[in-house]
Scaffold this motif. Structure first.
Motif, PDB file in Angstrom:
ATOM      1  N   THR A 195      -5.799  13.127  32.851  1.00 31.43           N
ATOM      2  CA  THR A 195      -6.860  14.009  33.342  1.00 31.43           C
ATOM      3  C   THR A 195      -8.171  13.249  33.482  1.00 31.43           C
ATOM      4  O   THR A 195      -8.540  12.458  32.606  1.00 31.43           O
ATOM      5  N   VAL A 196      -8.869  13.493  34.576  1.00 29.23           N
ATOM      6  CA  VAL A 196     -10.191  12.884  34.802  1.00 29.23           C
ATOM      7  C   VAL A 196     -11.247  13.717  34.093  1.00 29.23           C
ATOM      8  O   VAL A 196     -11.301  14.946  34.231  1.00 29.23           O
ATOM      9  N   ALA A 197     -12.107  13.054  33.334  1.00 29.44           N
ATOM     10  CA  ALA A 197     -13.153  13.748  32.575  1.00 29.44           C
ATOM     11  C   ALA A 197     -14.519  13.684  33.239  1.00 29.44           C
ATOM     12  O   ALA A 197     -15.383  14.526  32.983  1.00 29.44           O
ATOM     13  N   GLY A 198     -14.750  12.677  34.085  1.00 24.00           N
ATOM     14  CA  GLY A 198     -16.055  12.567  34.715  1.00 24.00           C
ATOM     15  C   GLY A 198     -16.155  11.371  35.630  1.00 24.00           C
ATOM     16  O   GLY A 198     -15.251  10.523  35.683  1.00 24.00           O
ATOM     17  N   VAL A 199     -17.262  11.320  36.362  1.00 25.88           N
ATOM     18  CA  VAL A 199     -17.553  10.203  37.249  1.00 25.88           C
ATOM     19  C   VAL A 199     -18.747   9.447  36.692  1.00 25.88           C
ATOM     20  O   VAL A 199     -19.806  10.046  36.447  1.00 25.88           O
ATOM     21  N   GLU A 200     -18.587   8.161  36.450  1.00 25.47           N
ATOM     22  CA  GLU A 200     -19.661   7.330  35.910  1.00 25.47           C
ATOM     23  C   GLU A 200     -20.600   6.891  37.035  1.00 25.47           C
ATOM     24  O   GLU A 200     -20.150   6.500  38.118  1.00 25.47           O
ATOM     25  N   THR A 201     -21.897   6.977  36.788  1.00 27.02           N
ATOM     26  CA  THR A 201     -22.882   6.578  37.801  1.00 27.02           C
ATOM     27  C   THR A 201     -23.937   5.679  37.192  1.00 27.02           C
ATOM     28  O   THR A 201     -24.160   5.680  35.973  1.00 27.02           O
ATOM     29  N   ASP A 202     -24.612   4.914  38.053  1.00 26.90           N
ATOM     30  CA  ASP A 202     -25.712   4.045  37.641  1.00 26.90           C
ATOM     31  C   ASP A 202     -26.644   3.878  38.830  1.00 26.90           C
ATOM     32  O   ASP A 202     -26.243   3.382  39.885  1.00 26.90           O
ATOM     33  N   SER A 203     -27.902   4.328  38.665  1.00 28.45           N
ATOM     34  CA  SER A 203     -28.892   4.212  39.751  1.00 28.45           C
ATOM     35  C   SER A 203     -28.384   4.845  41.046  1.00 28.45           C
ATOM     36  O   SER A 203     -28.431   4.241  42.117  1.00 28.45           O
ATOM     37  N   ASP A 204     -27.886   6.077  40.929  1.00 32.24           N
ATOM     38  CA  ASP A 204     -27.446   6.866  42.072  1.00 32.24           C
ATOM     39  C   ASP A 204     -26.278   6.230  42.817  1.00 32.24           C
ATOM     40  O   ASP A 204     -26.139   6.375  44.020  1.00 32.24           O
ATOM     41  N   ARG A 205     -25.434   5.521  42.121  1.00 31.29           N
ATOM     42  CA  ARG A 205     -24.197   5.034  42.718  1.00 31.29           C
ATOM     43  C   ARG A 205     -23.077   5.185  41.703  1.00 31.29           C
ATOM     44  O   ARG A 205     -23.302   5.236  40.491  1.00 31.29           O
ATOM     45  N   ILE A 206     -21.859   5.285  42.195  1.00 32.26           N
ATOM     46  CA  ILE A 206     -20.702   5.443  41.324  1.00 32.26           C
ATOM     47  C   ILE A 206     -20.246   4.078  40.815  1.00 32.26           C
ATOM     48  O   ILE A 206     -20.196   3.106  41.578  1.00 32.26           O
ATOM     49  N   THR A 207     -19.930   4.015  39.523  1.00 35.77           N
ATOM     50  CA  THR A 207     -19.414   2.767  38.956  1.00 35.77           C
ATOM     51  C   THR A 207     -17.967   2.900  38.478  1.00 35.77           C
ATOM     52  O   THR A 207     -17.283   1.896  38.305  1.00 35.77           O
ATOM     53  N   GLY A 208     -17.515   4.133  38.257  1.00 35.03           N
ATOM     54  CA  GLY A 208     -16.147   4.280  37.794  1.00 35.03           C
ATOM     55  C   GLY A 208     -15.750   5.715  37.572  1.00 35.03           C
ATOM     56  O   GLY A 208     -16.568   6.642  37.658  1.00 35.03           O
ATOM     57  N   VAL A 209     -14.462   5.900  37.268  1.00 37.38           N
ATOM     58  CA  VAL A 209     -13.902   7.207  36.948  1.00 37.38           C
ATOM     59  C   VAL A 209     -13.488   7.193  35.479  1.00 37.38           C
ATOM     60  O   VAL A 209     -12.721   6.323  35.053  1.00 37.38           O
ATOM     61  N   ARG A 210     -14.021   8.138  34.710  1.00 46.37           N
ATOM     62  CA  ARG A 210     -13.742   8.191  33.278  1.00 46.37           C
ATOM     63  C   ARG A 210     -12.612   9.166  32.998  1.00 46.37           C
ATOM     64  O   ARG A 210     -12.655  10.338  33.388  1.00 46.37           O
ATOM     65  N   MET A 211     -11.580   8.688  32.295  1.00 53.82           N
ATOM     66  CA  MET A 211     -10.431   9.503  31.937  1.00 53.82           C
ATOM     67  C   MET A 211     -10.698  10.266  30.638  1.00 53.82           C
ATOM     68  O   MET A 211     -11.630   9.959  29.895  1.00 53.82           O
ATOM     69  N   ALA A 212      -9.859  11.248  30.367  1.00 49.60           N
ATOM     70  CA  ALA A 212     -10.028  12.065  29.169  1.00 49.60           C
ATOM     71  C   ALA A 212      -9.902  11.251  27.889  1.00 49.60           C
ATOM     72  O   ALA A 212     -10.500  11.596  26.862  1.00 49.60           O
ATOM     73  N   ASP A 213      -9.152  10.139  27.937  1.00 51.48           N
ATOM     74  CA  ASP A 213      -8.990   9.307  26.739  1.00 51.48           C
ATOM     75  C   ASP A 213     -10.120   8.295  26.576  1.00 51.48           C
ATOM     76  O   ASP A 213     -10.089   7.451  25.680  1.00 51.48           O
ATOM     77  N   GLY A 214     -11.128   8.363  27.455  1.00 51.10           N
ATOM     78  CA  GLY A 214     -12.268   7.470  27.369  1.00 51.10           C
ATOM     79  C   GLY A 214     -12.178   6.236  28.238  1.00 51.10           C
ATOM     80  O   GLY A 214     -13.179   5.526  28.422  1.00 51.10           O
ATOM     81  N   THR A 215     -11.007   5.959  28.779  1.00 50.06           N
ATOM     82  CA  THR A 215     -10.846   4.804  29.665  1.00 50.06           C
ATOM     83  C   THR A 215     -11.661   4.989  30.943  1.00 50.06           C
ATOM     84  O   THR A 215     -11.693   6.086  31.521  1.00 50.06           O
ATOM     85  N   VAL A 216     -12.321   3.936  31.391  1.00 47.70           N
ATOM     86  CA  VAL A 216     -13.071   3.980  32.644  1.00 47.70           C
ATOM     87  C   VAL A 216     -12.425   3.022  33.629  1.00 47.70           C
ATOM     88  O   VAL A 216     -12.255   1.834  33.344  1.00 47.70           O
ATOM     89  N   VAL A 217     -12.039   3.552  34.781  1.00 48.01           N
ATOM     90  CA  VAL A 217     -11.449   2.745  35.850  1.00 48.01           C
ATOM     91  C   VAL A 217     -12.542   2.480  36.886  1.00 48.01           C
ATOM     92  O   VAL A 217     -13.109   3.417  37.464  1.00 48.01           O
ATOM     93  N   ALA A 218     -12.863   1.218  37.099  1.00 44.53           N
ATOM     94  CA  ALA A 218     -13.947   0.857  38.025  1.00 44.53           C
ATOM     95  C   ALA A 218     -13.630   1.325  39.443  1.00 44.53           C
ATOM     96  O   ALA A 218     -12.581   0.977  39.996  1.00 44.53           O
TER      97      ALA A 218
END
Length: 333
Positions: A195-218
């Protein structure tokens, strides 16, 4: 109450092109526009010949000028309700104003319902996209993540694979079938389970997709198939309500190829009936509906004229002829 031949509800490409056809046919027409176009977040309109990359607001401004140039009217406002009053429709706005039309063209578009995942809505139309034809060239060769939320997600992933060799599907709520998984693997598309938990962003751009287990896929772009629902709640009083689209992509107002609905005198064009239509097809559908509406009005006027010709002293005929003459005077005839 202001009376018109046609009231157009919705001032996007479909509504403005329908109004343009009607105004050029010397019909009294008003476009009611709430000013919330679906494509407002986009930098430009794409796939539209001779207008490629035009900012959406600029395209609509040109369209309004053209409608006004032929005598049509543009009215800012939002429709709250529509009822039939004899042979006419009464359109009531949220601020209490009322309009009357012999025919009604609804081009209010749709609402994109996104999954409740932090970061998606904030990046919608920029780094979170849905259509490879609307945004694909702009995200070519990027690291694209496709969020699987429905029946079209795998197809969406295959379309974006045409634009980048770095595509990842996040199974989220809709894991691929065994056959789909094989097709994805054959095209070099990675599948991330969970399950996807959120979208990681930095300075108004996406950096990765955060999974429910905490893993971030760039990833730097996320594609998601929104659930698309026609904006048409105000038509409930006429018995018209959005129904599920055969594709499973959302809800629409059904119509025949001309835009004619099951309620006589009510027409639809654009995304309110065709969920996947881009700006070009929406504008064409509006023009087609406008021409058909004009033809219907002419047929009605011919019947009335023949009745008056046969019985010139009929009170009904006299009243109707007076109404038609008044309409002609509006156009200086």
């Amino acid at each position: 109450m202001n009376e018109y031949d046609v009231v157009v509800v919705g001032g996007g490409a479909a509504g403005l092109n329908g109004a343009l056809m009607l105004a050029r046919s010397r019909r009294s027409v008003v476009v009611v526009d709430a000013g919330r176009p679906r494509n407002a977040p986009a930098d430009g309109v794409h796939g539209l010949l001779a207008r490629e990359g035009t900012p959406p607001a600029e395209l609509l401004a040109r369209g309004r000028e053209e409608v006004l140039g032929y005598g049509g009217e543009i009215l800012s406002g939002e429709v709250a309700d529509v009822v039939r009053d004899g042979e006419r429709f009464v359109v009531t706005l949220t601020d209490g104003r009322a309009l009357s039309g012999r025919q009604l063209l609804v081009t209010t578009g749709l609402v994109d319902e996104l999954p409740d995942i932090p970061g998606l809505r904030e990046q919608w139309g920029r780094h979170v996209v849905h259509c490879p034809y609307c945004h694909g060239w702009e995200v070519r060769d990027r690291a694209i993540g496709v969020l699987a939320t429905g029946p079209m997600s795998v197809h969406q992933a295959q379309l974006f694979r045409q634009l980048s060799d770095d595509v990842t599907v996040f199974s989220h709520t809709t894991p691929p079938t065994a056959e789909q998984a094989e097709e994805l693997a054959a095209r070099g598309i990675r599948v991330v389970a969970g399950t996807v938990a959120g979208v990681e962003t930095d300075s108004d751009r996406i950096t990765g997709v955060r999974m429910a287990d905490g893993t971030v896929v760039a990833r730097d772009t996320v594609a998601v198939a929104s659930r698309m629902v026609a904006r048409a709640g105000f038509l409930g009083g006429l018995g018209l309500r959005p129904v599920p689209h055969p594709s499973g992509m959302g809800e629409h107002l059904p119509a025949d190829p001309t835009g004619r609905t099951e309620v006589p005198g009510v027409w639809v064009a654009g995304n309110v009936t065709d969920l996947s239509a881009q700006v070009g097809p929406s504008a064409a559908a509006g023009a087609n509906a406008g021409a058909q509406i004009n033809a219907d009005l002419i047929a009605e006027e011919v019947r009335t004229a023949v009745a008056a010709y046969r019985d010139p002293f009929s009170a009904r005929s006299e009243a109707r002829v007076a109404e038609l003459v008044l309409g002609d005077r509006r156009h200086g005839l």
